[in-house]
Every structure is written in C-alpha cells, then in structure tokens.
Design a protein around this motif. Structure first.
Motif, PDB file in Angstrom:
ATOM      1  N   TYR A  36     -18.401  -1.986 -18.108  1.00  0.00           N
ATOM      2  CA  TYR A  36     -17.443  -2.683 -17.263  1.00  0.00           C
ATOM      3  C   TYR A  36     -16.290  -1.750 -16.918  1.00  0.00           C
ATOM      4  O   TYR A  36     -15.868  -0.928 -17.740  1.00  0.00           O
ATOM      5  N   GLN A  38     -12.286  -1.926 -15.595  1.00  0.00           N
ATOM      6  CA  GLN A  38     -11.139  -2.812 -15.441  1.00  0.00           C
ATOM      7  C   GLN A  38      -9.944  -2.049 -14.901  1.00  0.00           C
ATOM      8  O   GLN A  38      -9.550  -1.022 -15.460  1.00  0.00           O
ATOM      9  N   ALA A  43      -9.598  -8.685 -13.483  1.00  0.00           N
ATOM     10  CA  ALA A  43     -10.710  -8.963 -14.383  1.00  0.00           C
ATOM     11  C   ALA A  43     -11.653  -7.768 -14.422  1.00  0.00           C
ATOM     12  O   ALA A  43     -11.760  -7.019 -13.446  1.00  0.00           O
ATOM     13  N   PRO A  44     -12.327  -7.579 -15.533  1.00  0.00           N
ATOM     14  CA  PRO A  44     -13.349  -6.526 -15.580  1.00  0.00           C
ATOM     15  C   PRO A  44     -14.434  -6.767 -14.544  1.00  0.00           C
ATOM     16  O   PRO A  44     -14.699  -7.905 -14.146  1.00  0.00           O
ATOM     17  N   ARG A  46     -18.496  -5.711 -13.805  1.00  0.00           N
ATOM     18  CA  ARG A  46     -19.686  -5.106 -14.416  1.00  0.00           C
ATOM     19  C   ARG A  46     -20.265  -4.042 -13.498  1.00  0.00           C
ATOM     20  O   ARG A  46     -20.520  -4.296 -12.319  1.00  0.00           O
ATOM     21  N   GLN A  55     -25.506  -2.405 -11.183  1.00  0.00           N
ATOM     22  CA  GLN A  55     -25.158  -3.697 -10.584  1.00  0.00           C
ATOM     23  C   GLN A  55     -25.147  -3.557  -9.071  1.00  0.00           C
ATOM     24  O   GLN A  55     -24.677  -2.536  -8.529  1.00  0.00           O
ATOM     25  N   TYR A  87     -15.192  -0.271 -20.426  1.00  0.00           N
ATOM     26  CA  TYR A  87     -15.600  -0.897 -21.684  1.00  0.00           C
ATOM     27  C   TYR A  87     -17.114  -1.044 -21.720  1.00  0.00           C
ATOM     28  O   TYR A  87     -17.741  -1.347 -20.687  1.00  0.00           O
ATOM     29  N   TYR A  94     -24.807 -11.942 -32.008  1.00  0.00           N
ATOM     30  CA  TYR A  94     -23.530 -12.649 -32.013  1.00  0.00           C
ATOM     31  C   TYR A  94     -22.714 -12.227 -33.235  1.00  0.00           C
ATOM     32  O   TYR A  94     -23.274 -12.019 -34.311  1.00  0.00           O
ATOM     33  N   PRO A  95     -21.389 -12.120 -33.083  1.00  0.00           N
ATOM     34  CA  PRO A  95     -20.662 -12.276 -31.828  1.00  0.00           C
ATOM     35  C   PRO A  95     -20.844 -11.065 -30.919  1.00  0.00           C
ATOM     36  O   PRO A  95     -21.065  -9.940 -31.384  1.00  0.00           O
ATOM     37  N   ARG A  96     -20.792 -11.317 -29.605  1.00  0.00           N
ATOM     38  CA  ARG A  96     -20.805 -10.185 -28.687  1.00  0.00           C
ATOM     39  C   ARG A  96     -19.577  -9.317 -28.980  1.00  0.00           C
ATOM     40  O   ARG A  96     -18.499  -9.864 -29.312  1.00  0.00           O
ATOM     41  N   PHE A  98     -17.183  -5.747 -27.825  1.00  0.00           N
ATOM     42  CA  PHE A  98     -16.832  -4.720 -26.861  1.00  0.00           C
ATOM     43  C   PHE A  98     -16.463  -3.422 -27.582  1.00  0.00           C
ATOM     44  O   PHE A  98     -15.978  -3.442 -28.722  1.00  0.00           O
ATOM     45  N   GLN A 100     -13.779  -0.252 -27.655  1.00  0.00           N
ATOM     46  CA  GLN A 100     -12.323  -0.353 -27.594  1.00  0.00           C
ATOM     47  C   GLN A 100     -11.748   0.121 -26.274  1.00  0.00           C
ATOM     48  O   GLN A 100     -10.539  -0.023 -26.037  1.00  0.00           O
TER      49      GLN A 100
ATOM     50  N   TRP B  47     -14.486 -11.185 -27.274  1.00  0.00           N
ATOM     51  CA  TRP B  47     -15.397 -12.271 -26.913  1.00  0.00           C
ATOM     52  C   TRP B  47     -15.062 -13.488 -27.764  1.00  0.00           C
ATOM     53  O   TRP B  47     -15.009 -13.403 -29.002  1.00  0.00           O
ATOM     54  N   PHE B  94     -10.056 -14.955 -19.876  1.00  0.00           N
ATOM     55  CA  PHE B  94     -10.979 -14.893 -18.754  1.00  0.00           C
ATOM     56  C   PHE B  94     -12.180 -15.796 -19.011  1.00  0.00           C
ATOM     57  O   PHE B  94     -12.704 -15.838 -20.131  1.00  0.00           O
ATOM     58  N   GLY B 102     -13.704 -15.025 -13.777  1.00  0.00           N
ATOM     59  CA  GLY B 102     -12.538 -15.674 -13.226  1.00  0.00           C
ATOM     60  C   GLY B 102     -11.386 -14.696 -13.085  1.00  0.00           C
ATOM     61  O   GLY B 102     -11.487 -13.533 -13.501  1.00  0.00           O
TER      62      GLY B 102
END
Lengths: 107, 111
Positions: A36, A38, A43-44, A46, A55, A87, A94-96, A98, A100, B47, B94, B102
C-alpha cells in the motif's frame, strides 16, 4: 501474531532512481501479502495484491515479488508523485498485520 | 465503482464508546470482508477487525474485549463500536474492503 518487519524505515532517493522496499514475515504467509501507498492526510491505496499482482490502474513501474517470508516492492524509476509512505499487509493469518512503513523522501 | 463513505463522532471523552459507520456504494456488498483499520497520529496502521455480509467477524485480540463490528445488509453498511476509550484510542479510523477505502475519520479522545 505474525510480525511483519519492513525495511528500511525511511529512504532518500532522487527522481528516476530504482527503489526497493522489503518485508519479512515471522512465518510462512505463502503469497498472502499486499503493498500500500499512503500520502499525507489520505487513505492508503493498494498497489500490489497476492504479493506480485499489480492493482488495476497502478503504473507498471511498481512491481512486487516474493513468497513465503521474504517480499519486495520495487519502483523501477521513481517519479515525483511516488514520494509517500509504503506499507505491507499480510492476510494469511489473524490478526492481519502491517509492516511499520517505509517513508520515501526526496533526496 | 465501489465507494466507501464513513461517518461518526470525532471527539469523545475517556470511557465513552466510539461509534463509526461505513456505507458501501456500488459493487457487490457480499463480495468482501469489510474491515476497520486505525492509524494513531504520526504512526503506522493497525488492523482492528472485519465482518462479512453474513455477519461473521474476526477481531484483533488486542482490542477484542472492547470491539464490536456489525453489518446492516439492507443498507449496505457496516459499523464499528469501541467501548471504554482512552487517549490511546485517538487515531484516524478507516473502513476498507478489498482495494477500496473510506476517507478516514479522526477520532480524538480527550477530557
């Protein structure tokens, strides 16, 4: 949790440079990784999904590679609009989680 | 083209409950896991959790005791509630699904 270690945390580069950012996962995540971009106050966005798929609408100077635990985002020729923070995100478990982030600044 | 529009209160006092809603326009609401992510000022992305159109959820264990994500398929909306907020919950929140995000909502917790 799977730890995503991203490097470098920041870099300075010039327009036209080739830039490489790396994410290392603490365990095998197959190719369940996205990259991603940013920009400040936004917003980030993709760029890459499934580790290496571009993408739709993203310039072809962006590419992703890797599988398992080592992943790379490459910008083949840095453009002025590419100065941003990048990122990685794993969606294997889980959990997803990122990375840093890597801030790409103008040299 | 899928668009996400989010809203909710931007200023809370400690111990209050954060409440945000995200509406999905265009595309298939059933096609994604709908996600909440947050970003403290000047920091990275975290997340929070996700829900699908059937109401199946997954939460970050670090927040699980305080988080509820719900879905209203009749309105193509999903919502986040985070209880007992503290200053540490101050962040831009977000909503997202697939490649769609969003606009973000800054939530500040301050007495």
């Amino acid at each position: 949790d799977i730890q995503m270690t991203q490097s470098p945390s920041s870099l300075s580069a010039s327009v036209g440079d080739r830039v490489t950012i790396t994410c290392r996962a603490s365990q095998d995540i197959r190719n369940d990784l996205g990259w991603y971009q940013q920009k400040p106050g936004k917003a980030p966005k993709r760029l890459i999904y499934a580790a290496s798929s571009l993408q739709s609408g993203v310039p072809s100077r962006f590419s992703g590679s890797g599988s398992g635990t080592e992943f790379t985002l490459t910008i083949s020729s840095l453009q002025p609009e590419d100065f941003a923070t990048y990122y990685c995100l794993q969606h294997n478990s889980y959990p997803r989680t990122f990375g840093q982030g890597t801030k790409v600044e103008i040299k | 083209q899928v668009q996400l529009q989010q809203w909710g209160a931007g200023l809370l006092k400690p111990s209050e409950t954060l409440s945000l809603t995200c509406a999905v326009y265009g595309g298939s609401f059933g096609g994604y896991y709908w996600t909440w992510i947050r970003q403290p000022p000047g920091k990275g992305l975290e997340w929070i959790g996700e829900i699908n159109h059937s109401g199946s959820t997954n939460y970050n264990p670090s927040l699980k005791s305080r988080v509820t994500i719900s879905v209203d398929t009749s309105k193509n909306q999903f919502s986040l509630r985070l209880s007992s907020v503290t200053a540490a919950d101050t962040a831009v929140y977000f909503c997202a699904g697939g490649e769609y995000w969003g606009q973000g909502t800054l939530v500040t917790v301050s007495s």
